[in-house]
Design a protein around this motif. Structure first.
Motif, PDB file in Angstrom:
ATOM      1  N   HIS A   1      20.088   2.631  42.183  1.00 11.52           N
ATOM      2  CA  HIS A   1      21.375   2.077  41.756  1.00 11.52           C
ATOM      3  C   HIS A   1      21.195   0.979  40.721  1.00 11.52           C
TER       4      HIS A   1
ATOM      5  N   THR B   1      22.593  -7.395  34.983  1.00 12.24           N
ATOM      6  CA  THR B   1      22.468  -6.222  35.856  1.00 12.24           C
ATOM      7  C   THR B   1      21.170  -6.312  36.651  1.00 12.24           C
TER       8      THR B   1
ATOM      9  N   TRP C   1      28.226  -4.771  50.086  1.00 14.35           N
ATOM     10  CA  TRP C   1      28.150  -3.430  49.475  1.00 14.35           C
ATOM     11  C   TRP C   1      27.951  -2.366  50.561  1.00 14.35           C
TER      12      TRP C   1
ATOM     13  N   ILE D   1      20.025  -8.730  46.380  1.00 16.74           N
ATOM     14  CA  ILE D   1      20.563  -7.545  47.061  1.00 16.74           C
ATOM     15  C   ILE D   1      19.850  -7.628  48.414  1.00 16.74           C
TER      16      ILE D   1
ATOM     17  N   PHE E   1      23.370  -2.425  39.595  1.00 18.44           N
ATOM     18  CA  PHE E   1      24.475  -3.326  39.914  1.00 18.44           C
ATOM     19  C   PHE E   1      24.771  -4.181  38.689  1.00 18.44           C
TER      20      PHE E   1
ATOM     21  N   VAL F   1      28.907  -0.835  40.919  1.00 24.75           N
ATOM     22  CA  VAL F   1      27.700  -0.131  41.328  1.00 24.75           C
ATOM     23  C   VAL F   1      27.624   1.120  40.471  1.00 24.75           C
ATOM     24  N   ASP F   2      26.505   1.286  39.772  1.00 22.37           N
ATOM     25  CA  ASP F   2      26.318   2.389  38.825  1.00 22.37           C
ATOM     26  C   ASP F   2      27.509   2.413  37.850  1.00 22.37           C
TER      27      ASP F   2
END
Ligand SMILES: Nc1nc2c(c(=O)[nH]1)N[C@H]1C(S)=C(S)[C@@H](COP(=O)(O)O)O[C@H]1N2
Ligand SMILES: [Mo]
Length: 538
Positions: A502, A533, A495, A434, A504, A469-470
């Protein structure tokens, strides 16, 4: 008057005599290629133990390593294995020392015979089970056996000498060594400990220096690598990896390594022959040069994954494989009508069976002799390994020595131990990064954060990767054109950044439109499934 030394002393002296023995075996291996007994014993044990026990051990080791560190799982696992092997050997030495002292204690006169007999008794089973000895030519095997025998006899004699010296202080009649009397037992043991440490350390340092020098000599020149001289075929692909995504092409020294050997079998290239026989019209023996020169070389970018790779794990890598299509070689031997499978045997006792039908249907199945443009490294299967698309590594022997055409299917090494018969690669997708430090500002004041990683589904390829996302919707990621149809695919998702906590999640669809399996499954017996995740506060 002191008492005769007992089992406790025996255990201690056992350890003090076994440590230099380990060092001596190490030196023997580095100087003369003699078997390193502690690893041989450990390797034998892993081959003999029931499959579930070994699998449990591997799983446990992989989870502990992953929990404790962020390093390369396969490198740490090999080191851990080696330490366990040394500890195991030391424990055997302690137990043998206790046993010997117990025996000597019961006897009136403590001569050298029991120690020598013990040494010989330990040698026999070790030599019999040593996987490295069983792989050797006859004369080499005899030399190795003699070496182990002499080493253990010396070890038995050393233990006895210490016992006698200690017993002398206890008034044993026929031993006239009074040095222990003079020194006292405690000081004597400290001296023995000092001598043991000096021999152990100096032997190990010497061996390590020899090993280092050889490593330098056999090191591949980076300039010889294919990847040092050629651009990757997808260099112009429009989708660029999100910063922090793993390298698309794994550097040779970073390729994961998994096999049943504490140290890799060393095959001499010049003496090696690939023997092809069984149900064939013309049995064949090929040298490495035959394979390189008599057949059209074939190059394939390949992602290899271990079936034991956990979700998001590092037991997966990609490089460029070079070899010859197995179809070409089989033409030269002429497979008999009644033959349906090939049994491939390796120098380490590993073996697998592939259906001839699969080989006839897929010219990509390849006997491989080079990775990234240079001969296979010892740990990756020098001189020859096989590539079978769409299968996990457990189906793809390294260090191949023979190929036999057979009628009936048989269980391969890991299949016999309870793993999947087919070991077809299961689709997987992983979030590598990320990239918060690489925010992209947009005209409309929103900010995009690149997220990226890999997706892999063997030779089926990847047709779609989606990110959630979430608990939001699944959103499609961009796919970078891969190195080949059988490698992993790099994906990227920009994103729209929203600060906060959060989670992912990533999933993929393979090239045959099959969804990645979302139900979580452990690696055993068929490979891990489930969704990867990553969570955090961003
Ligand atoms: N001869 C032999 N081949 C083998 C193995 C082995 O133990 N012995 N392990 C297999 C497994 S389980 C995997 S995952 C791959 C790993 O290849 P690599 O170490 O070159 O990455 O080799 C396969 N080939
Ligand atoms: Mo594996």
């Amino acid at each position: 008057m002191m008492k005769k030394p007992g089992m406790l002393a025996g255990g201690l002296v056992g350890a003090l005599c076994t440590a230099p023995l380990i060092s001596l075996f190490y030196l023997g291996r580095e100087l003369a290629g003699l078997p390193f007994v502690p690893f041989d014993l450990f390797d034998w044990a892993t081959r003999m133990l029931p499959g579930p026990v070994v699998t449990f051990g591997i799983d446990l080791m992989v989870s502990v390593i992953r929990a404790l560190s962020s390093g390369e799982t396969s490198v740490i696992a090999k080191t851990a294995e080696q330490l366990i092997a040394l500890a195991q050997f030391l424990v055997i030495g302690v137990v043998a020392g206790m046993l010997l002292f117990a025996i000597l204690r019961m006897r009136k006169k403590s001569g050298y015979l029991p120690g020598l007999i013990l040494g010989a008794f330990i040698t026999a089973p070790i030599a019999l089970v040593s996987p490295s000895i069983s792989r050797m030519e006859r004369t080499d095997a005899i030399i190795s056996f003699s070496w182990i025998l002499v080493a253990f006899l010396a070890w038995g004699a050393a233990l006895t000498w210490v016992y006698r010296s200690m017993a002398a202080a206890g008034g044993e009649p026929d031993v006239d060594d009074s040095s222990v009397q003079r020194l006292g037992r405690r000081k004597f043991i400290i001296r023995i400990g000092g001598a043991s440490a000096v021999i152990t350390v100096s032997g190990a340092v010497w061996a390590a220096l020899v090993a280092k020098r050889r490593e330098r000599e056999t090191k591949v020149d980076p300039a010889a690598l294919w990847s040092s001289n050629n651009p990757l075929p997808n260099r112009d692909a429009s989708v660029k990896p999100a910063p922090g995504t793993r390298p698309e092409f794994t550097r040779l020294q970073d390729h994961y390594r998994i096999d049943i050997n504490t140290s890799p079998p060393e095959v001499e290239g010049a003496r090696w022959r690939l023997k092809i026989g069984g149900l064939v019209d013309r049995p064949l023996e090929l040298t490495l040069d035959d394979l390189r020169n008599k057949y059209e070389p074939m190059h394939q970018f390949v992602t290899l994954s271990c079936i034991s790779n956990p979700l998001g794990g590092s037991l997966i890598s990609t490089t460029r494989w070079t070899g010859v299509s197995l179809q070409q070689v089989l033409k030269d031997v002429g497979i008999a009508e009644n033959s349906n499978h090939l049994r491939i045997k390796s120098a380490d006792g590993f073996h697998e069976v592939i259906a001839l039908e699969a080989i006839r249907a897929d010219e990509r199945i390849m006997l491989t002799y080079a990775w990234d443009g240079v001969p296979l490294k010892a740990e990756h299967g020098f001189p020859l390994r096989i590539y079978i698309p769409d299968r996990y590594g457990m189906k793809q022997p390294k260090w191949i020595e023979s190929i036999e055409a057979i009628e009936q299917w048989e269980e391969g090494y890991w299949v016999r131990r309870g793993w999947d018969r087919e070991a077809r690669v299961r689709a997987t997708s992983v979030i590598d990064t990320i990239a918060l430090n690489m925010m992209i500002a947009q005209a409309d004041e929103t900010t995009l954060v690149p997220i990226g990683g890999i997706a892999y589904a063997g030779a089926r390829g990847i047709s779609k990767v989606e990110i959630r996302v979430d608990s939001g919707e699944w959103l499609e990621a961009e796919l970078r054109s891969p190195l080949s149809g059988t490698t992993w695919v790099i994906w990227r998702f920009n994103w729209p950044f929203k600060a906060g906590k959060h989670t992912f999640t990533v999933r993929c669809v393979d090239g045959s439109a099959a969804q990645q399996i979302e139900t979580e499954a452990a690696v055993h017996p068929s490979g891990a499934t489930g969704l990867h995740t990553t969570a955090g506060v961003y």
